[in-house]
Design a protein around this motif. Sequence first.
Motif, PDB file in Angstrom:
ATOM      1  N   LEU A  53      49.416  83.164  58.416  1.00 60.81           N
ATOM      2  CA  LEU A  53      49.160  81.801  59.276  1.00 60.81           C
ATOM      3  C   LEU A  53      47.509  81.709  59.427  1.00 60.81           C
ATOM      4  O   LEU A  53      46.845  82.825  59.773  1.00 60.81           O
ATOM      5  CB  LEU A  53      49.727  81.796  60.632  1.00 60.81           C
ATOM      6  CG  LEU A  53      51.214  82.683  60.653  1.00 60.81           C
ATOM      7  CD1 LEU A  53      51.754  83.241  61.896  1.00 60.81           C
ATOM      8  CD2 LEU A  53      52.118  81.452  59.944  1.00 60.81           C
ATOM      9  N   GLY A  54      47.111  80.451  59.578  1.00 64.00           N
ATOM     10  CA  GLY A  54      45.735  80.323  60.138  1.00 64.00           C
ATOM     11  C   GLY A  54      45.384  78.701  60.873  1.00 64.00           C
ATOM     12  O   GLY A  54      46.432  78.288  60.915  1.00 64.00           O
ATOM     13  N   THR A  55      44.101  78.906  61.312  1.00 68.14           N
ATOM     14  CA  THR A  55      43.828  77.651  61.748  1.00 68.14           C
ATOM     15  C   THR A  55      43.134  76.664  60.999  1.00 68.14           C
ATOM     16  O   THR A  55      42.638  77.062  59.899  1.00 68.14           O
ATOM     17  CB  THR A  55      42.718  77.839  63.050  1.00 68.14           C
ATOM     18  OG1 THR A  55      41.736  78.499  62.285  1.00 68.14           O
ATOM     19  CG2 THR A  55      43.433  78.775  64.125  1.00 68.14           C
ATOM     20  N   PRO A  56      43.477  75.570  61.054  1.00 72.61           N
ATOM     21  CA  PRO A  56      43.019  74.591  60.099  1.00 72.61           C
ATOM     22  C   PRO A  56      41.671  74.532  59.673  1.00 72.61           C
ATOM     23  O   PRO A  56      41.214  74.256  58.564  1.00 72.61           O
ATOM     24  CB  PRO A  56      43.189  72.994  60.934  1.00 72.61           C
ATOM     25  CG  PRO A  56      44.124  73.415  61.877  1.00 72.61           C
ATOM     26  CD  PRO A  56      44.114  74.622  62.230  1.00 72.61           C
ATOM     27  N   GLY A  57      40.747  75.019  60.444  1.00 70.82           N
ATOM     28  CA  GLY A  57      39.178  74.945  60.169  1.00 70.82           C
ATOM     29  C   GLY A  57      38.853  76.333  59.382  1.00 70.82           C
ATOM     30  O   GLY A  57      37.611  76.303  58.903  1.00 70.82           O
TER      31      GLY A  57
END
Length: 173
Positions: A131-135
Amino acid sequence: MTSIKIIAAAAALTVFAGAALADARPPARAVTLSDFDGTWYEVARTPNSNQGPCTRLQVAITPGSGGAYNIVSTCNRASGSPQVTRSTATSLNSANNRLRFRAASGAAGFVGVSQEFWVLDRADDYSWAILGTPGGNYFWLWTRSPNPANRADLLARVRALGYNTSNAVQTGG
């Protein structure tokens, strides 16, 4: 709209600051949200001020009302007392790999805070997920086992997605 609470609320529900990675790629694989039901363990993540000394994060995901999923995230703190955060999530696209989480209860200051997260990659059998943040600032590596034997291989997959793993916090097992 189908919803899910996939990402550890303790890890996920905050506004992150930091330089984005230019080569972090958006998610390419579709996600079947019901396959995320059950227990997940965070085994590695990008350091962030909101989780701090949180270790052995365990995430319980269950279907909620209206297609939503409920997430209960529990981690151990240095003080020895567990921190429990409850959140909800909703899907932001038809592939279900972009999710919005909203804290419902838990750490002071997080209630009502929302954050978008991407399911960047996953096992065919949903035994692990990245999982990750969009940026491209932050990632979380979740598995169905608290101490997976393939941790090094999974961290290599995270690197291949463009995330820096050199300072990854090893939080599982």
